[in-house]
Write a protein that holds these residues in place. Structure first.
Motif, PDB file in Angstrom:
ATOM      1  N   GLU A 416     -23.079   2.452   1.495  1.00  0.00           N
ATOM      2  CA  GLU A 416     -22.495   2.407   2.837  1.00  0.00           C
ATOM      3  C   GLU A 416     -21.410   1.348   2.956  1.00  0.00           C
ATOM      4  N   LYS A 417     -21.527   0.261   2.205  1.00  0.00           N
ATOM      5  CA  LYS A 417     -20.522  -0.809   2.248  1.00  0.00           C
ATOM      6  C   LYS A 417     -19.342  -0.537   1.309  1.00  0.00           C
ATOM      7  N   GLY A 418     -19.430   0.596   0.580  1.00  0.00           N
ATOM      8  CA  GLY A 418     -18.351   0.949  -0.334  1.00  0.00           C
ATOM      9  C   GLY A 418     -18.350   0.146  -1.615  1.00  0.00           C
ATOM     10  N   LEU A 419     -19.459  -0.545  -1.890  1.00  0.00           N
ATOM     11  CA  LEU A 419     -19.535  -1.354  -3.103  1.00  0.00           C
ATOM     12  C   LEU A 419     -19.873  -0.518  -4.325  1.00  0.00           C
ATOM     13  N   LEU A 420     -20.589   0.587  -4.115  1.00  0.00           N
ATOM     14  CA  LEU A 420     -20.906   1.523  -5.191  1.00  0.00           C
ATOM     15  C   LEU A 420     -20.483   2.922  -4.753  1.00  0.00           C
ATOM     16  N   GLU A 421     -19.970   3.710  -5.696  1.00  0.00           N
ATOM     17  CA  GLU A 421     -19.485   5.047  -5.381  1.00  0.00           C
ATOM     18  C   GLU A 421     -20.498   6.104  -5.794  1.00  0.00           C
ATOM     19  N   PRO A 422     -20.889   7.010  -4.890  1.00  0.00           N
ATOM     20  CA  PRO A 422     -21.813   8.094  -5.242  1.00  0.00           C
ATOM     21  C   PRO A 422     -21.229   8.974  -6.353  1.00  0.00           C
ATOM     22  N   ASN A 423     -22.133   9.494  -7.190  1.00  0.00           N
ATOM     23  CA  ASN A 423     -21.791  10.412  -8.272  1.00  0.00           C
ATOM     24  C   ASN A 423     -20.911   9.765  -9.344  1.00  0.00           C
ATOM     25  N   LYS A 424     -20.809   8.449  -9.331  1.00  0.00           N
ATOM     26  CA  LYS A 424     -20.056   7.723 -10.346  1.00  0.00           C
ATOM     27  C   LYS A 424     -21.028   6.889 -11.186  1.00  0.00           C
ATOM     28  N   PRO A 425     -20.634   6.574 -12.433  1.00  0.00           N
ATOM     29  CA  PRO A 425     -21.532   5.789 -13.291  1.00  0.00           C
ATOM     30  C   PRO A 425     -21.799   4.391 -12.739  1.00  0.00           C
ATOM     31  N   ILE A 426     -23.055   3.982 -12.799  1.00  0.00           N
ATOM     32  CA  ILE A 426     -23.394   2.589 -12.516  1.00  0.00           C
ATOM     33  C   ILE A 426     -23.812   1.880 -13.803  1.00  0.00           C
ATOM     34  N   PHE A 427     -24.003   2.651 -14.859  1.00  0.00           N
ATOM     35  CA  PHE A 427     -24.264   2.063 -16.171  1.00  0.00           C
ATOM     36  C   PHE A 427     -23.852   3.076 -17.223  1.00  0.00           C
ATOM     37  N   SER A 428     -23.206   2.588 -18.300  1.00  0.00           N
ATOM     38  CA  SER A 428     -22.814   3.472 -19.389  1.00  0.00           C
ATOM     39  C   SER A 428     -22.932   2.718 -20.697  1.00  0.00           C
ATOM     40  N   TYR A 429     -23.499   3.391 -21.695  1.00  0.00           N
ATOM     41  CA  TYR A 429     -23.673   2.780 -22.998  1.00  0.00           C
ATOM     42  C   TYR A 429     -23.090   3.704 -24.061  1.00  0.00           C
ATOM     43  N   VAL A 430     -22.114   3.231 -24.806  1.00  0.00           N
ATOM     44  CA  VAL A 430     -21.441   4.010 -25.845  1.00  0.00           C
ATOM     45  C   VAL A 430     -21.578   3.261 -27.165  1.00  0.00           C
ATOM     46  N   PRO A 431     -22.443   3.703 -28.061  1.00  0.00           N
ATOM     47  CA  PRO A 431     -22.707   2.916 -29.260  1.00  0.00           C
ATOM     48  C   PRO A 431     -21.715   3.085 -30.390  1.00  0.00           C
ATOM     49  N   GLY A 432     -20.657   3.907 -30.225  1.00  0.00           N
ATOM     50  CA  GLY A 432     -19.632   3.973 -31.274  1.00  0.00           C
ATOM     51  C   GLY A 432     -19.878   5.027 -32.311  1.00  0.00           C
ATOM     52  N   GLN A 433     -20.191   6.261 -31.878  1.00  0.00           N
ATOM     53  CA  GLN A 433     -20.531   7.304 -32.820  1.00  0.00           C
ATOM     54  C   GLN A 433     -19.340   7.837 -33.615  1.00  0.00           C
ATOM     55  N   ASP A 434     -18.106   7.378 -33.334  1.00  0.00           N
ATOM     56  CA  ASP A 434     -16.969   7.822 -34.131  1.00  0.00           C
ATOM     57  C   ASP A 434     -17.154   7.466 -35.608  1.00  0.00           C
ATOM     58  N   LYS A 435     -18.104   6.596 -35.884  1.00  0.00           N
ATOM     59  CA  LYS A 435     -18.381   6.232 -37.267  1.00  0.00           C
ATOM     60  C   LYS A 435     -18.829   7.448 -38.068  1.00  0.00           C
ATOM     61  N   ILE A 436     -19.383   8.453 -37.404  1.00  0.00           N
ATOM     62  CA  ILE A 436     -19.948   9.606 -38.094  1.00  0.00           C
ATOM     63  C   ILE A 436     -18.912  10.714 -38.170  1.00  0.00           C
ATOM     64  N   ASP A 437     -18.004  10.613 -39.109  1.00  0.00           N
ATOM     65  CA  ASP A 437     -16.994  11.648 -39.263  1.00  0.00           C
ATOM     66  C   ASP A 437     -17.129  12.357 -40.603  1.00  0.00           C
ATOM     67  N   ALA A 438     -17.962  11.857 -41.484  1.00  0.00           N
ATOM     68  CA  ALA A 438     -18.113  12.462 -42.794  1.00  0.00           C
ATOM     69  C   ALA A 438     -19.304  13.402 -42.841  1.00  0.00           C
ATOM     70  N   ILE A 439     -19.675  13.969 -41.706  1.00  0.00           N
ATOM     71  CA  ILE A 439     -20.743  14.961 -41.689  1.00  0.00           C
ATOM     72  C   ILE A 439     -20.202  16.255 -42.267  1.00  0.00           C
ATOM     73  N   THR A 440     -21.070  17.036 -42.924  1.00  0.00           N
ATOM     74  CA  THR A 440     -20.574  18.142 -43.733  1.00  0.00           C
ATOM     75  C   THR A 440     -20.956  19.518 -43.229  1.00  0.00           C
ATOM     76  N   THR A 441     -21.850  19.629 -42.257  1.00  0.00           N
ATOM     77  CA  THR A 441     -22.246  20.946 -41.772  1.00  0.00           C
ATOM     78  C   THR A 441     -22.340  20.925 -40.254  1.00  0.00           C
ATOM     79  N   PRO A 442     -22.263  22.103 -39.607  1.00  0.00           N
ATOM     80  CA  PRO A 442     -22.460  22.160 -38.168  1.00  0.00           C
ATOM     81  C   PRO A 442     -23.827  21.632 -37.748  1.00  0.00           C
ATOM     82  N   THR A 443     -24.842  21.838 -38.596  1.00  0.00           N
ATOM     83  CA  THR A 443     -26.173  21.333 -38.264  1.00  0.00           C
ATOM     84  C   THR A 443     -26.167  19.816 -38.202  1.00  0.00           C
TER      85      THR A 443
END
Length: 521
Positions: A416-443
Motif C-alpha cells: 500500500e505504501k508503494g515500497l514493494l510491487e505486486p507480482n514482482k520479485p522480492i527475492f531472486s537467486y541465480v547460481p551461475g548455471q552458464d558454467k554448464i555448456d559442455a552438456i552432450t545430450t538433450p537429456t
C-alpha cells in the motif's frame, strides 16, 4: 511512466542489463546473482524484508579420514558410467577426447578442468558386473583409470568382472555396492548387497513393486548398512536456499504446488541408441529379465527398457521422483493421503506400454495442500517448479525467484505504501548455471536445467552426484550409525508416493495411503 523507462533515464535498464549478462560466460550469471543479493540486502536493512536471512550451503564438507573403500558397480551402462565419473573414474579414451576438444573450445576446457579438479574420494573400483559384455569391459577400463590419464598414461589394477551380481555382492574384495541397473533389478541387487554386509548406493527410484519397498526398508534397517538413494538433487544449492526461505515463512501458507516434466526428443523419450555390438551372444538375457515377465530376446527392450512396464516405473518412478524428492527435502511432505493419475501413449506409437503423457494429483489434507505433476515427452515448453502460497509464490529450477502476491497479508502495508510491487520479485537467486555448456545430450540439458548435474559451493560449480556419493562415503567412514540425506526412510516415502500414482493410472481410480496399517488402498 513504466519502471524500465524510469530506469532508462538513470542509465542502464534492468531489461538491458539482463540481455547483456545473458551474453556473458560464467561470471555474468554469477554476477547477476550477486547483484540481486546486494539489492535485496538493502531491502532487509530498510526493514522491508526484516529478519529474512537466506541460508546457502557453506562449502564442501571435508572427507572423513579412513581406509580406502572398495566399490563394486552393478550396471556400467550410461548412468553407471556417469556415477563412476562422479567418483573420479572415466575411460582413458574419454580423457583424450576431452583434451582434444578443450584445445579449441573453452567450454570443454572448463569441463575437463572441473573434472581434473574434482577431489579424490579415497576409493577403488574393485569389481564390476554388467549383463552386456561391452559395458562390463568399459566399466573395467574406467575403473582402472585411477590417475585420470589418457590411453598412453599409467593405469591401476583392473577391476574384476563378475558374471552375476550375486557373486559380486559376496566378494570379500568389495565393501560397498553401487546399483545402476534398470528399475526392476534395483531391489534384488540392493538386498543381495545388504545381506552380504555391503553398504549400498542405489539409483532412483527405490523399487519396482510395492511389496519389495517394504522388504528393502526392513533389510536395510536390520543389517545396519549405510544406504543412499541416488537423488542427487539433495545437494542442489537452490533447493537448500528455498528450504531456508520457506522455513522463515517468506511466502506464507502454501496451498498448491505444480511440478512437471517436459521433453521433446527421442532420447528424452527413452528411445536410446542400440549398440551395434549387442546381440544374443554378448548379452546375458536371462539375467537381464530377472524378476520381470519372460520375453524373447529384444534389443529394443534391452536398450529402451524404460518404455515397458516389465522393467520400468514409467514417468512416475523415473522423472516425477526427482520432482517429488526436491519438494520432500524442502517441505518434508512425506507420503500423501491420496493420489489420482491419468494419461496415455499419445505421441510415441512404437509399441511401448508406459505412457508418454501423465498427470497426477497428490493430496495432503492435513496440510491443506495439493501437489500436481504433469508430464509430456513431446513438448519442450519450459516449466519449473511452482510453490504457490498466500503471500508470494516461488518459481524454482536451477534458479530461484520469489514473486510477491498482490493480495498478501504479510506484505500488505509495504504494498500500500508503494515500497514493494505486486507480482514482482522480492527475492531472486541465480547460481551461475552458464558454467554448464559442455552438456552432450538433450537429456543432460533437461537435468542441468533442474540443477541435477551441477550445483555451486562457494561460487564454484560442483557435480551434484559427486557430492551425493561423497556424503554416502563419509557416513560409511564415520561408522557410527549416521545416515545420509536420502536414506531408506526418505527412499521409502519416495517409492510409496510414486507407486500410488502408478496404481491409480493402471486401475483408473483414486488411491489412498493407510498410514496406520502402512498400505495402499
Amino acid at each position: 511512466m513504466k519502471k524500465d523507462e524510469q530506469n532508462d533515464k538513470k542509465g542502464i535498464s534492468r531489461r538491458d542489463m539482463l540481455a547483456g549478462l545473458a551474453s556473458l560466460p560464467v561470471l555474468g550469471a554469477l554476477g547477476y546473482g550477486l547483484f540481486l543479493h546486494t539489492s535485496e540486502r538493502n531491502k532487509y536493512k530498510s526493514g522491508l524484508l526484516k529478519g529474512i536471512k537466506p541460508v546457502l550451503p557453506s562449502g564442501i564438507p571435508p572427507l572423513v579420514d579412513g581406509p580406502v573403500l572398495r566399490l563394486g558397480v552393478v550396471g556400467t551402462g550410461g548412468r553407471g558410467m556417469y556415477i563412476m565419473k562422479a567418483l573420479g573414474f572415466v575411460l582413458p579414451e574419454r580423457i583424450d577426447e576431452w583434451k582434444s576438444r578443450a584445445a579449441t573450445d573453452k567450454y570443454w576446457r572448463d569441463y575437463l578442468d572441473e573434472f581434473m579438479a574434482q577431489e579424490q574420494l579415497n576409493v577403488r573400483v574393485t569389481a564390476v558386473c554388467d549383463v552386456f559384455g561391452k559395458h562390463a569391459a568399459e566399466g573395467m577400463a574406467a575403473g582402472s583409470n585411477l590417475y585420470r590419464n589418457g590411453q598412453s598414461g599409467e593405469m591401476a589394477d583392473v577391476p574384476r568382472r563378475y558374471l552375476t551380481y550375486q557373486e559380486l555382492c559376496a566378494s570379500p574384495d568389495v565393501d560397498a555396492v553401487i546399483v545402476a541397473t534398470p528399475d526392476h533389478l534395483h531391489i534384488p541387487v540392493a538386498l543381495e548387497a545388504a545381506r552380504n554386509g555391503k553398504h549400498v548406493y542405489c539409483e532412483k527410484p527405490l523399487s519396482w513393486t510395492v511389496e519389495e519397498t517394504f522388504e528393502a526398508r526392513k533389510v536395510v534397517k536390520d543389517t545396519g548398512i549405510v544406504f543412499q538413494l541416488g537423488h542427487q538433487g539433495r545437494q542442489t544449492e537452490s533447493y537448500q536456499v528455498a528450504k531456508s526461505l520457506i522455513e522463515q515463512d517468506v511466502i506464507g501458507k502454501i496451498s498448491l504446488i505444480e511440478v512437471c516434466t517436459n521433453r521433446n526428443d527421442p532420447n528424452g523419450a527413452w528411445v536410446y541408441d542400440i549398440d551395434p555390438e549387442a546381440n544374443e551372444n554378448t548379452i546375458d538375457w536371462k539375467q537381464f529379465i530377472g524378476p520381470a515377465p519372460w520375453h524373447e530376446f529384444s534389443l529394443e527392450r534391452f536398450f529402451r527398457w524404460r518404455c515397458w512396464w516389465d522393467y520400468s516405473t514409467g514417468l512416475s518412478g523415473d522423472l516425477f521422483t526427482h520432482e517429488y524428492d526436491a519438494l520432500n527435502q524442502i517441505l518434508g511432505l512425506g507420503i500423501p493421503h491420496s493420489a489420482m493419475a491419468s494419461g496415455g501413449i499419445y505421441f510415441y506409437k512404437d509399441g511401448r506400454t508406459v505412457p508418454d503423457v501423465l498427470n497426477m494429483a497428490f493430496e495432503y489434507p492435513e496440510r491443506d495442500l495439493t501437489l500436481l505433476y504433469s508430464a509430456t515427452l513431446s513438448s519442450e515448453k519450459n516449466r519449473g517448479k511452482s510453490i504457490m502460497a498466500h503471500d508470494a509464490w516461488m518459481e524454482l529450477d536451477e534458479t530461484l525467484t520469489v514473486y510477491l502476491d498482490r493480495s498478501s497479508t504479510r506484505y500488505k502495508d509495504q504494498i500500500e505504501k508503494g515500497l514493494l510491487e505486486p507480482n514482482k520479485p522480492i527475492f531472486s537467486y541465480v547460481p551461475g548455471q552458464d558454467k554448464i555448456d559442455a552438456i552432450t545430450t538433450p537429456t543432460e540439458k533437461y537435468f542441468a536445467g533442474r540443477g541435477l548435474l551441477y550445483t555451486y559451493r562457494d561460487g564454484k560449480a560442483v557435480d551434484t552426484t559427486h557430492l551425493h556419493l561423497r556424503e554416502w562415503l563419509n557416513c560409511i567412514r564415520l561408522n557410527n550409525g549416521t545416515q545420509p540425506s536420502c536414506d531408506i526412510d526418505q527412499a521409502f516415502e519416495e517409492a510409496i508416493t510414486a507407486h500410488m500414482g502408478t496404481i491409480s493410472y493402471h486401475e483408473k481410480r483414486r488411491t489412498f495411503w493407510d498410514a496406520i496399517n502402512e498400505r495402499i488402498v
